[in-house]
Design a protein around this motif. Structure first.
Motif, PDB file in Angstrom:
ATOM      1  N   MET A   1       0.840  -1.174   0.000  1.00  0.00           N
ATOM      2  CA  MET A   1       0.000   0.000   0.000  1.00  0.00           C
ATOM      3  C   MET A   1       0.888   1.241   0.000  1.00  0.00           C
ATOM      4  N   VAL A   2       0.306   2.319  -0.466  1.00  0.00           N
ATOM      5  CA  VAL A   2       1.012   3.597  -0.481  1.00  0.00           C
ATOM      6  C   VAL A   2       0.471   4.458   0.654  1.00  0.00           C
ATOM      7  N   PHE A   3       1.387   5.080   1.390  1.00  0.00           N
ATOM      8  CA  PHE A   3       1.030   5.944   2.501  1.00  0.00           C
ATOM      9  C   PHE A   3       1.571   7.345   2.256  1.00  0.00           C
ATOM     10  N   LYS A   4       0.801   8.346   2.649  1.00  0.00           N
ATOM     11  CA  LYS A   4       1.210   9.737   2.566  1.00  0.00           C
ATOM     12  C   LYS A   4       1.668  10.149   3.960  1.00  0.00           C
ATOM     13  N   VAL A   5       2.909  10.611   4.056  1.00  0.00           N
ATOM     14  CA  VAL A   5       3.508  10.959   5.339  1.00  0.00           C
ATOM     15  C   VAL A   5       3.679  12.476   5.407  1.00  0.00           C
ATOM     16  N   TYR A   6       3.034  13.086   6.392  1.00  0.00           N
ATOM     17  CA  TYR A   6       3.177  14.515   6.643  1.00  0.00           C
ATOM     18  C   TYR A   6       4.244  14.676   7.714  1.00  0.00           C
ATOM     19  N   PHE A   7       5.248  15.539   7.460  1.00  0.00           N
ATOM     20  CA  PHE A   7       6.349  15.641   8.407  1.00  0.00           C
ATOM     21  C   PHE A   7       7.001  17.025   8.380  1.00  0.00           C
ATOM     22  N   GLN A   8       7.765  17.287   9.437  1.00  0.00           N
ATOM     23  CA  GLN A   8       8.659  18.432   9.519  1.00  0.00           C
ATOM     24  C   GLN A   8      10.070  17.879   9.361  1.00  0.00           C
ATOM     25  N   GLU A   9      10.957  18.629   8.738  1.00  0.00           N
ATOM     26  CA  GLU A   9      12.308  18.128   8.490  1.00  0.00           C
ATOM     27  C   GLU A   9      13.135  17.962   9.755  1.00  0.00           C
ATOM     28  N   ASN A  10      12.904  18.786  10.758  1.00  0.00           N
ATOM     29  CA  ASN A  10      13.704  18.719  11.974  1.00  0.00           C
ATOM     30  C   ASN A  10      12.838  18.220  13.126  1.00  0.00           C
ATOM     31  N   ILE A  11      13.253  17.150  13.753  1.00  0.00           N
ATOM     32  CA  ILE A  11      12.470  16.541  14.829  1.00  0.00           C
ATOM     33  C   ILE A  11      12.408  17.428  16.074  1.00  0.00           C
ATOM     34  N   LYS A  12      13.335  18.378  16.206  1.00  0.00           N
ATOM     35  CA  LYS A  12      13.388  19.222  17.394  1.00  0.00           C
ATOM     36  C   LYS A  12      12.543  20.485  17.269  1.00  0.00           C
ATOM     37  N   ASN A  43      10.164  14.760  11.989  1.00  0.00           N
ATOM     38  CA  ASN A  43       9.107  14.837  12.983  1.00  0.00           C
ATOM     39  C   ASN A  43       7.810  14.478  12.248  1.00  0.00           C
ATOM     40  N   VAL A  44       7.429  13.205  12.296  1.00  0.00           N
ATOM     41  CA  VAL A  44       6.261  12.720  11.566  1.00  0.00           C
ATOM     42  C   VAL A  44       5.000  13.167  12.294  1.00  0.00           C
ATOM     43  N   GLU A  45       4.165  13.910  11.575  1.00  0.00           N
ATOM     44  CA  GLU A  45       2.919  14.400  12.147  1.00  0.00           C
ATOM     45  C   GLU A  45       1.776  13.413  11.954  1.00  0.00           C
ATOM     46  N   PHE A  46       1.685  12.858  10.725  1.00  0.00           N
ATOM     47  CA  PHE A  46       0.530  12.039  10.401  1.00  0.00           C
ATOM     48  C   PHE A  46       0.887  11.110   9.251  1.00  0.00           C
ATOM     49  N   VAL A  47       0.390   9.890   9.299  1.00  0.00           N
ATOM     50  CA  VAL A  47       0.572   8.927   8.215  1.00  0.00           C
ATOM     51  C   VAL A  47      -0.811   8.495   7.760  1.00  0.00           C
ATOM     52  N   GLN A  48      -1.059   8.612   6.453  1.00  0.00           N
ATOM     53  CA  GLN A  48      -2.387   8.347   5.916  1.00  0.00           C
ATOM     54  C   GLN A  48      -2.282   7.383   4.739  1.00  0.00           C
ATOM     55  N   VAL A  49      -3.122   6.357   4.728  1.00  0.00           N
ATOM     56  CA  VAL A  49      -3.158   5.434   3.606  1.00  0.00           C
ATOM     57  C   VAL A  49      -3.809   6.141   2.410  1.00  0.00           C
ATOM     58  N   VAL A  50      -3.253   5.879   1.207  1.00  0.00           N
ATOM     59  CA  VAL A  50      -3.748   6.516  -0.008  1.00  0.00           C
ATOM     60  C   VAL A  50      -4.196   5.410  -0.961  1.00  0.00           C
ATOM     61  N   THR A  51      -5.503   5.352  -1.247  1.00  0.00           N
ATOM     62  CA  THR A  51      -6.039   4.317  -2.130  1.00  0.00           C
ATOM     63  C   THR A  51      -7.105   4.893  -3.045  1.00  0.00           C
ATOM     64  N   GLU A  58      -3.596  11.971  -6.339  1.00  0.00           N
ATOM     65  CA  GLU A  58      -2.237  12.276  -5.896  1.00  0.00           C
ATOM     66  C   GLU A  58      -1.205  11.968  -6.975  1.00  0.00           C
ATOM     67  N   GLN A  59      -1.431  10.928  -7.772  1.00  0.00           N
ATOM     68  CA  GLN A  59      -0.498  10.554  -8.827  1.00  0.00           C
ATOM     69  C   GLN A  59      -0.418  11.611  -9.928  1.00  0.00           C
ATOM     70  N   GLN A  60      -1.416  12.455 -10.050  1.00  0.00           N
ATOM     71  CA  GLN A  60      -1.419  13.520 -11.049  1.00  0.00           C
ATOM     72  C   GLN A  60      -0.524  14.687 -10.632  1.00  0.00           C
ATOM     73  N   ASN A  61      -0.171  14.766  -9.353  1.00  0.00           N
ATOM     74  CA  ASN A  61       0.678  15.822  -8.842  1.00  0.00           C
ATOM     75  C   ASN A  61       2.102  15.613  -9.360  1.00  0.00           C
ATOM     76  N   GLU A  62       2.743  16.676  -9.815  1.00  0.00           N
ATOM     77  CA  GLU A  62       4.098  16.552 -10.358  1.00  0.00           C
ATOM     78  C   GLU A  62       5.134  16.166  -9.303  1.00  0.00           C
ATOM     79  N   ASP A  63       4.833  16.385  -8.013  1.00  0.00           N
ATOM     80  CA  ASP A  63       5.750  16.040  -6.931  1.00  0.00           C
ATOM     81  C   ASP A  63       5.544  14.612  -6.415  1.00  0.00           C
TER      82      ASP A  63
END
Length: 69
Positions: A1-12, A43-51, A58-63
């Motif tokens: 499965m593919v998951f979308k991970v929302y995060f901040q680059e620095n854990i502190k 610093n992982v805020e949220f992990v969401q399954v993408v189906t 989401e696949q249409q997004n260039e990023d």
């Protein structure tokens, strides 16, 4: 499965919505995905399954790039 991970680059740092970044990771479960990105120092805020239609959108997004860790 593919998951979308929302995060901040620095854990502190305190999470700020405007600085939230996203990456896509293949995994078996939310726990599996969190283990895979744990060594990156994010610093992982949220992990969401993408189906279904959401994944197609989401696949249409260039990023959109799925990390295979």
């Amino acid at each position: 499965m593919v998951f979308k991970v929302y995060f901040q680059e620095n854990i502190k740092e305190v999470p700020v919505r405007e600085n939230t970044m996203v990456l896509y990771v293949e995994g078996e479960s939310v726990r599996d995905v969190r283990k895979k990105v744990a060594d990156r120092g994010y610093n992982v805020e949220f992990v969401q399954v993408v189906t279904g239609a959401y994944l197609e959108y989401e696949q249409q997004n260039e990023d959109y790039k799925v990390l295979e860790i």
